[in-house]
Design an enzyme around this catalytic site. Sequence first.
Site, PDB file in Angstrom:
ATOM      1  N   ASN A  32      37.936  29.441  45.940  1.00  0.00           N
ATOM      2  CA  ASN A  32      37.968  30.743  46.027  1.00  0.00           C
ATOM      3  C   ASN A  32      38.010  31.641  44.752  1.00  0.00           C
ATOM      4  O   ASN A  32      38.955  32.157  44.578  1.00  0.00           O
ATOM      5  CB  ASN A  32      39.561  30.963  46.846  1.00  0.00           C
ATOM      6  CG  ASN A  32      39.483  32.266  47.633  1.00  0.00           C
ATOM      7  OD1 ASN A  32      40.357  32.928  47.534  1.00  0.00           O
ATOM      8  ND2 ASN A  32      38.340  32.548  48.255  1.00  0.00           N
ATOM      9  N   HIS A  37      38.489  32.965  37.342  1.00  0.00           N
ATOM     10  CA  HIS A  37      37.807  31.710  37.044  1.00  0.00           C
ATOM     11  C   HIS A  37      36.423  31.906  36.429  1.00  0.00           C
ATOM     12  O   HIS A  37      36.142  30.937  35.644  1.00  0.00           O
ATOM     13  CB  HIS A  37      37.574  31.025  38.720  1.00  0.00           C
ATOM     14  CG  HIS A  37      38.657  30.997  39.422  1.00  0.00           C
ATOM     15  ND1 HIS A  37      39.123  31.553  40.707  1.00  0.00           N
ATOM     16  CD2 HIS A  37      39.662  29.974  39.444  1.00  0.00           C
ATOM     17  CE1 HIS A  37      40.178  30.965  41.224  1.00  0.00           C
ATOM     18  NE2 HIS A  37      40.373  30.197  40.170  1.00  0.00           N
ATOM     19  N   MET A 184      44.609  38.866  38.796  1.00  0.00           N
ATOM     20  CA  MET A 184      43.603  37.849  39.816  1.00  0.00           C
ATOM     21  C   MET A 184      44.069  36.740  40.367  1.00  0.00           C
ATOM     22  O   MET A 184      44.593  36.097  39.420  1.00  0.00           O
ATOM     23  CB  MET A 184      42.288  38.015  39.428  1.00  0.00           C
ATOM     24  CG  MET A 184      41.632  39.269  39.347  1.00  0.00           C
ATOM     25  SD  MET A 184      39.810  39.283  39.100  1.00  0.00           S
ATOM     26  CE  MET A 184      39.479  40.786  38.966  1.00  0.00           C
ATOM     27  N   SER A 185      44.157  36.466  41.625  1.00  0.00           N
ATOM     28  CA  SER A 185      44.700  35.292  42.275  1.00  0.00           C
ATOM     29  C   SER A 185      44.097  35.029  43.381  1.00  0.00           C
ATOM     30  O   SER A 185      43.834  35.959  44.350  1.00  0.00           O
ATOM     31  CB  SER A 185      46.360  35.301  42.294  1.00  0.00           C
ATOM     32  OG  SER A 185      46.706  34.054  43.037  1.00  0.00           O
ATOM     33  N   ARG A 187      45.383  33.583  45.945  1.00  0.00           N
ATOM     34  CA  ARG A 187      46.314  34.098  46.916  1.00  0.00           C
ATOM     35  C   ARG A 187      46.607  35.616  47.071  1.00  0.00           C
ATOM     36  O   ARG A 187      47.521  36.221  48.091  1.00  0.00           O
ATOM     37  CB  ARG A 187      47.884  33.599  46.582  1.00  0.00           C
ATOM     38  CG  ARG A 187      47.971  31.892  46.701  1.00  0.00           C
ATOM     39  CD  ARG A 187      49.358  31.377  46.550  1.00  0.00           C
ATOM     40  NE  ARG A 187      49.275  29.795  46.728  1.00  0.00           N
ATOM     41  CZ  ARG A 187      49.206  28.974  46.057  1.00  0.00           C
ATOM     42  NH1 ARG A 187      49.421  29.144  44.814  1.00  0.00           N
ATOM     43  NH2 ARG A 187      49.376  27.630  46.233  1.00  0.00           N
TER      44      ARG A 187
HETATM   45  P1  AMP Z   1      43.246  27.871  40.450  1.00  0.00           P
HETATM   46  O1  AMP Z   1      42.143  27.976  41.272  1.00  0.00           O
HETATM   47  O2  AMP Z   1      44.329  29.120  40.982  1.00  0.00           O
HETATM   48  O3  AMP Z   1      44.141  26.388  40.551  1.00  0.00           O
HETATM   49  O4  AMP Z   1      43.114  28.260  39.098  1.00  0.00           O
HETATM   50  C1  AMP Z   1      42.129  27.594  38.161  1.00  0.00           C
HETATM   51  C2  AMP Z   1      42.447  28.111  36.770  1.00  0.00           C
HETATM   52  O5  AMP Z   1      42.061  29.273  36.690  1.00  0.00           O
HETATM   53  C3  AMP Z   1      43.584  27.826  36.073  1.00  0.00           C
HETATM   54  O6  AMP Z   1      43.385  27.268  34.922  1.00  0.00           O
HETATM   55  C4  AMP Z   1      44.175  29.347  36.047  1.00  0.00           C
HETATM   56  O7  AMP Z   1      44.984  29.420  35.494  1.00  0.00           O
HETATM   57  C5  AMP Z   1      42.866  30.160  36.054  1.00  0.00           C
HETATM   58  N1  AMP Z   1      43.107  31.238  36.568  1.00  0.00           N
HETATM   59  C6  AMP Z   1      43.597  31.627  37.706  1.00  0.00           C
HETATM   60  N2  AMP Z   1      43.758  33.062  37.973  1.00  0.00           N
HETATM   61  C7  AMP Z   1      43.448  33.578  36.698  1.00  0.00           C
HETATM   62  C8  AMP Z   1      43.121  34.931  36.085  1.00  0.00           C
HETATM   63  N3  AMP Z   1      43.604  36.094  36.784  1.00  0.00           N
HETATM   64  N4  AMP Z   1      42.737  35.290  34.908  1.00  0.00           N
HETATM   65  C9  AMP Z   1      42.443  33.903  34.042  1.00  0.00           C
HETATM   66  N5  AMP Z   1      42.430  32.764  34.560  1.00  0.00           N
HETATM   67  C10 AMP Z   1      42.949  32.537  35.743  1.00  0.00           C
END
Ligand code: AMP
Length: 283
Positions: A32, A37, A184-185, A187
């Site tokens: 997602n 990312h 950004m997330s 979720r």
């Molecule tokens: P996730 O898919 O949420 O497990 O995140 C994968 C990677 O992307 C992890 O190393 C997170 O810390 C990084 N990440 C998620 N959101 C952000 C963001 N807003 N800015 C920078 N890195 C992010």
Amino acid sequence: MQTINTIKNLAAVLKHWKQAGLSIAFVPTMGNLHAGHLKLVAEAKAKADKVVVSIFVNPTQFGIGEDFDSYPRTEAQDAKQLAAQEVDILFLPSVAEMYHSNAKTTVSVAGISALHCGLSRPGHFDGVSTVVCKLFNMVQPDMAFFGEKDFQQLAVIRTMVRDLNIPVKIHAVATIRESDGLAMSSRNGYLTPEQRKIAPQLYQALCAAKEAVLAENQAFAQIERQQRQNLESAGFAVDYFSICRAEDLLPAKQNDNELVILAAAKLGKPRLIDNIQFKIKAL
Ligand code: AMP
């Protein structure tokens, strides 16, 4: 870009790269994908000859009643974005490929995994450290990229790599935010339009707490209490709001210099996390 689903097929490609002496960067994700990312991917591309991105929604890092089943899965769209960034391999394993049906081994980083998010999500960081350790063994990268957005996760991974002598250099990437400051997330998509308007207040509370710390005229506990109250009044259910030492994420004392303020709060369905890092004195 090649999409690979099995460890065996991944190993075959890696063997050629290693023989050719190429450096490999790895970006683990749960998919997602958003601009946060993609920033990790861009930094990986800038530093290595080859880039592997994994998308794996890891069941062992979700607790009972958490959003494993409903976590957004958008692989086709994600693959397009990664191909556009000229990623070399998208590693997209199934749960059965990642975990032996009789798996017995867990990687657990004591201490730091039990703090903050670990308190309300018991076992979460064991799931994270185990899957990242396994992915490192599969991809055998020279370097890996993680976001500072998940500050505690980054600290857990760094500790694991140090303690287990894993030969992977960890790079931290600054948090990418929406124009109103919301980190950004994946979720954030759970937020209703109304909650989306309120959500940036989490980062605003972190910024206000940082300013209050730098003003040096209030006790840390008082600053934490004040910002908690502000967030609760705005509609958040605050899990924690803690002024910590960046080094070990333990509560900061008045003469500590390198700090991070960590926060987690539920706003409707999603639990949002964010943090702000700073030094009291530029040394
Ligand atoms: P996730 O898919 O949420 O497990 O995140 C994968 C990677 O992307 C992890 O190393 C997170 O810390 C990084 N990440 C998620 N959101 C952000 C963001 N807003 N800015 C920078 N890195 C992010």
